[in-house]
Motif scaffolding. Structure first.
Motif, PDB file in Angstrom:
ATOM      1  N   GLU A  35       9.469  10.864  -8.385  1.00  0.00           N
ATOM      2  CA  GLU A  35       8.241  11.589  -8.040  1.00  0.00           C
ATOM      3  C   GLU A  35       7.110  10.581  -7.850  1.00  0.00           C
ATOM      4  N   ASN A  36       6.350  10.735  -6.769  1.00  0.00           N
ATOM      5  CA  ASN A  36       5.315   9.766  -6.417  1.00  0.00           C
ATOM      6  C   ASN A  36       3.925  10.398  -6.421  1.00  0.00           C
ATOM      7  N   HIS A  37       2.966   9.665  -6.978  1.00  0.00           N
ATOM      8  CA  HIS A  37       1.569  10.093  -6.982  1.00  0.00           C
ATOM      9  C   HIS A  37       0.721   8.999  -6.341  1.00  0.00           C
ATOM     10  N   HIS A  38      -0.186   9.398  -5.455  1.00  0.00           N
ATOM     11  CA  HIS A  38      -1.001   8.459  -4.701  1.00  0.00           C
ATOM     12  C   HIS A  38      -2.472   8.520  -5.129  1.00  0.00           C
ATOM     13  N   LYS A  39      -3.148   7.408  -4.890  1.00  0.00           N
ATOM     14  CA  LYS A  39      -4.584   7.331  -5.107  1.00  0.00           C
ATOM     15  C   LYS A  39      -5.185   6.555  -3.939  1.00  0.00           C
ATOM     16  N   ASN A  40      -6.169   7.155  -3.277  1.00  0.00           N
ATOM     17  CA  ASN A  40      -6.801   6.531  -2.116  1.00  0.00           C
ATOM     18  C   ASN A  40      -5.782   6.152  -1.043  1.00  0.00           C
ATOM     19  N   GLY A  41      -4.763   6.998  -0.885  1.00  0.00           N
ATOM     20  CA  GLY A  41      -3.759   6.770   0.142  1.00  0.00           C
ATOM     21  C   GLY A  41      -2.698   5.752  -0.205  1.00  0.00           C
ATOM     22  N   ILE A  42      -2.754   5.166  -1.402  1.00  0.00           N
ATOM     23  CA  ILE A  42      -1.800   4.135  -1.823  1.00  0.00           C
ATOM     24  C   ILE A  42      -1.011   4.657  -3.014  1.00  0.00           C
ATOM     25  N   LEU A  43       0.281   4.376  -3.033  1.00  0.00           N
ATOM     26  CA  LEU A  43       1.102   4.798  -4.165  1.00  0.00           C
ATOM     27  C   LEU A  43       0.519   4.243  -5.460  1.00  0.00           C
ATOM     28  N   ASP A  44       0.321   5.115  -6.423  1.00  0.00           N
ATOM     29  CA  ASP A  44      -0.249   4.732  -7.715  1.00  0.00           C
ATOM     30  C   ASP A  44       0.823   4.737  -8.800  1.00  0.00           C
ATOM     31  N   LEU A  45       1.520   5.857  -8.942  1.00  0.00           N
ATOM     32  CA  LEU A  45       2.517   6.029  -9.997  1.00  0.00           C
ATOM     33  C   LEU A  45       3.805   6.602  -9.428  1.00  0.00           C
ATOM     34  N   THR A  46       4.923   6.124  -9.946  1.00  0.00           N
ATOM     35  CA  THR A  46       6.237   6.710  -9.665  1.00  0.00           C
ATOM     36  C   THR A  46       6.895   7.050 -10.996  1.00  0.00           C
TER      37      THR A  46
ATOM     38  N   LEU B 235       4.710  -2.704 -21.684  1.00  0.00           N
ATOM     39  CA  LEU B 235       4.518  -2.865 -20.246  1.00  0.00           C
ATOM     40  C   LEU B 235       5.312  -4.067 -19.745  1.00  0.00           C
ATOM     41  N   ILE B 236       6.038  -3.891 -18.663  1.00  0.00           N
ATOM     42  CA  ILE B 236       6.831  -4.972 -18.069  1.00  0.00           C
ATOM     43  C   ILE B 236       6.132  -5.381 -16.780  1.00  0.00           C
ATOM     44  N   PRO B 237       5.461  -6.547 -16.774  1.00  0.00           N
ATOM     45  CA  PRO B 237       4.633  -6.907 -15.617  1.00  0.00           C
ATOM     46  C   PRO B 237       5.416  -7.661 -14.543  1.00  0.00           C
ATOM     47  N   HIS B 238       5.032  -7.406 -13.299  1.00  0.00           N
ATOM     48  CA  HIS B 238       5.588  -8.112 -12.141  1.00  0.00           C
ATOM     49  C   HIS B 238       4.420  -8.529 -11.251  1.00  0.00           C
ATOM     50  N   HIS B 239       4.197  -9.831 -11.117  1.00  0.00           N
ATOM     51  CA  HIS B 239       3.097 -10.376 -10.316  1.00  0.00           C
ATOM     52  C   HIS B 239       3.679 -10.859  -8.988  1.00  0.00           C
ATOM     53  N   TYR B 240       2.976 -10.572  -7.867  1.00  0.00           N
ATOM     54  CA  TYR B 240       3.502 -10.893  -6.546  1.00  0.00           C
ATOM     55  C   TYR B 240       3.104 -12.274  -6.038  1.00  0.00           C
ATOM     56  N   GLY B 241       2.282 -13.000  -6.776  1.00  0.00           N
ATOM     57  CA  GLY B 241       1.938 -14.356  -6.365  1.00  0.00           C
ATOM     58  C   GLY B 241       0.908 -14.443  -5.262  1.00  0.00           C
ATOM     59  N   LYS B 242       0.181 -13.363  -5.029  1.00  0.00           N
ATOM     60  CA  LYS B 242      -0.865 -13.387  -4.002  1.00  0.00           C
ATOM     61  C   LYS B 242      -2.126 -14.031  -4.571  1.00  0.00           C
ATOM     62  N   ALA B 243      -2.726 -14.909  -3.780  1.00  0.00           N
ATOM     63  CA  ALA B 243      -3.862 -15.674  -4.285  1.00  0.00           C
ATOM     64  C   ALA B 243      -5.141 -14.861  -4.342  1.00  0.00           C
ATOM     65  N   GLU B 244      -5.342 -13.981  -3.370  1.00  0.00           N
ATOM     66  CA  GLU B 244      -6.615 -13.264  -3.266  1.00  0.00           C
ATOM     67  C   GLU B 244      -6.431 -11.784  -3.562  1.00  0.00           C
ATOM     68  N   ALA B 245      -7.151 -11.293  -4.554  1.00  0.00           N
ATOM     69  CA  ALA B 245      -7.059  -9.883  -4.948  1.00  0.00           C
ATOM     70  C   ALA B 245      -8.098  -9.079  -4.180  1.00  0.00           C
ATOM     71  N   ARG B 246      -7.746  -8.708  -2.949  1.00  0.00           N
ATOM     72  CA  ARG B 246      -8.665  -7.927  -2.121  1.00  0.00           C
ATOM     73  C   ARG B 246      -8.578  -6.445  -2.479  1.00  0.00           C
ATOM     74  N   ALA B 247      -9.649  -5.716  -2.188  1.00  0.00           N
ATOM     75  CA  ALA B 247      -9.667  -4.276  -2.438  1.00  0.00           C
ATOM     76  C   ALA B 247      -8.546  -3.604  -1.660  1.00  0.00           C
ATOM     77  N   GLY B 248      -7.776  -2.735  -2.346  1.00  0.00           N
ATOM     78  CA  GLY B 248      -6.692  -2.014  -1.708  1.00  0.00           C
ATOM     79  C   GLY B 248      -5.412  -2.805  -1.543  1.00  0.00           C
ATOM     80  N   ARG B 249      -5.373  -4.046  -1.974  1.00  0.00           N
ATOM     81  CA  ARG B 249      -4.190  -4.890  -1.807  1.00  0.00           C
ATOM     82  C   ARG B 249      -3.266  -4.762  -3.010  1.00  0.00           C
TER      83      ARG B 249
END
Length: 385
Positions: A213-224, A336-350
């Motif tokens: 089951e998927n829940h979105h926030k601002n058009g982006i998947l938030d929770l599964t 909490l089991i964290p997974h970081h994607y290695g992206k350098a810049e944390a832009r809004a909506g990214r």
């Protein structure tokens, strides 16, 4: 000859078109199975390149780049839809490509996608193609308003679409949205969104993860949530639909099928994605073989194990600078089991990463328990006087 005898030998190289987080996690799964991953990417230090054995930098439609990439790999797959179908077709002349360029082409275009699904006997929301003002008026007459006007290509995470309630709003959105043609999609009596991730091998063997089951926030998947909090009958129907679509496509690889659940429990397919999917990230910690391992197994010709889960699970996306400001607290939070994607810049909506939270099988909590389980990511609750 056995399936294993026909599979890609350990030490072989799997080429992944696309350098984002899905390529990153696929490359990590490939390494676990003894393969090297080589990434065709426009980001020399992107998420996938950081963990790969090699990269070919360059465009997804440049013939010289594609030939160099093909020469470095044994089989090709891709990690997102917005790559060149023509480029993938060129690669298919040089090396095996799974899923096929034809499947990519269908998934890239909402008109082709919905036409294919309906032709395969799969229900979707009512829709009509919109190419000009006259076809927009005709679509409104047929579909009715309110409705959603969407681009047929390049839309994701809520981009490229607009909810329209009047003919005037529809006309303004028609002129604003690009590229054209567009699709006018009727609203359904929405109860929730669910999805199913299916792996299928070249021999037709399939394995599908539990309906989520998927829940979105601002058009982006938030929770599964795994499993989806729907009836057993609806969950089984979703599984059957996912397999039906995979069979109809003659898929080799991984496929995510997003569906709307109507208030009456009926299902309508919204979109398909022939690659690992955000709503399947929970499998990384709740299943013996994750969606990424299943992807690599299918592409490499390895047997597919059962896609069972040992735990209930919740996945939460980490979006932009606000969520990443909490990273020190997230990695310190128990459970909490964290997974970081290695992206350098944390832009809004990214999408910057995600966390998984496991629960004993059969004990997924309700809303208050879910919120509490998110620790530093929990939503603020109203204060009592």
């Amino acid at each position: 000859m056995s399936l294993l005898a026909k599979s890609l030998a350990p030490g072989s190289t799997i080429g992944i078109v696309g350098g984002g987080q899905l390529g990153r996690m696929s490359a990590m799964a490939a390494a676990r199975l003894g393969y090297r991953a080589h990434i065709l990417t426009q980001e020399a230090d992107g998420p996938a390149a950081q963990v790969a054995a090699g990269i070919t930098p360059g465009g997804y439609d440049d013939p010289a780049t594609l030939r160099a990439f093909a020469a470095a790999v044994d089989v090709v797959t891709f990690e997102f839809e917005n790559v060149s179908a023509e480029g993938l077709s060129l690669l298919a002349d040089l090396k095996p490509v799974h899923p096929s360029p034809k499947i990519l082409g269908i998934s890239q275009d909402r008109v082709l996608e919905k036409s294919f699904l309906n032709g395969a006997g799969v229900a979707t929301a009512p829709w009509a193609e919109v190419t000009d003002e006259a076809s927009l008026r005709a679509a409104i007459e047929t579909i009715g308003l309110p409705a959603i006007l969407k681009t047929s290509r390049l839309g994701y995470d809520g981009r490229g679409q607009a909810r329209v309630a009047t003919p005037e709003e529809a006309l303004a959105a028609f002129h604003r949205l690009e590229p054209k043609p567009l699709v006018l999609e009727g609203l359904v009596n929405f109860a929730c969104e669910v999805s199913v991730v299916v792996a299928r091998g070249a021999d037709g063997q399939m394995a599908s993860f539990d309906t989520v089951e998927n829940h979105h926030k601002n058009g982006i998947l938030d929770l599964t949530f795994a499993p989806a909090r729907i009836t057993e009958e609806a969950a089984a129907s979703a599984q059957a639909l996912g397999r039906q679509v995979a069979e109809a496509l003659d898929l080799v690889g991984l496929l995510a099928v997003e569906m709307f659940v109507d208030a009456d429990g009926s299902l309508r397919v919204n979109e398909i994605a022939p690659r690992p999917h955000n709503s399947g990230h929970w499998t990384m910690d709740a299943c013996p073989a994750s969606q990424f391992e299943m992807h690599i197994r299918a592409v490499a010709g390895l047997p597919l194990p059962a896609a069972g889960r040992h735990s209930d699970a919740m996945m939460k996306n980490l979006i932009g600078p606000d969520d990443m400001a909490l990273w020190p607290e997230i990695v310190a939070a128990e459970g909490l089991i964290p997974h970081h994607y290695g992206k350098a810049e944390a832009r809004a909506g990214r999408k910057m990463g995600h966390v998984n939270r496991l629960f004993p099988k059969g004990s997924l909590p309700g809303p208050f328990g879910i919120n509490a389980a998110l620790g530093p990511l929990a939503e603020p609750t109203a204060q009592q006087d």
